[in-house]
Design a protein around this motif. Structure first.
Motif: not given
Length: 78
Positions: A62-63, A68-71
């Motif tokens: 999840l990290l 990868d999602a920019g968060k």
């Protein structure tokens, strides 16, 4: 405090009665909630929801997905 001050009771008297220091009160009044304090529970809820929907995904996966999602976030946060 604002409600008491609206009733014409000075902030200094109110802080003295409540045994609060004035300086931290005014500091909080200027910035009651920081951006980081708002982001942290939102990220935690999102990670919890994803983990609840698919428990086979661990915190490291999840990290990586969050990165990868920019968060980006700290490893201990995830």
């Amino acid at each position: 405090m604002k409600e008491v001050a609206a009733d014409w009771i000075p902030v200094t008297v109110t802080c003295r009665v409540l045994k609060l220091a004035r300086q931290p009160y005014y500091r909080w009044l200027a910035a009651p909630v920081t951006d980081a304090e708002l982001k942290e529970p939102c990220r935690a809820n999102a990670l919890f929801d994803v983990h609840t929907d698919a428990p086979e995904f661990g915190c490291r996966f999840l990290l990586d997905e969050a990165h990868d999602a920019g968060k980006p976030m700290a490893e201990r946060t995830a």
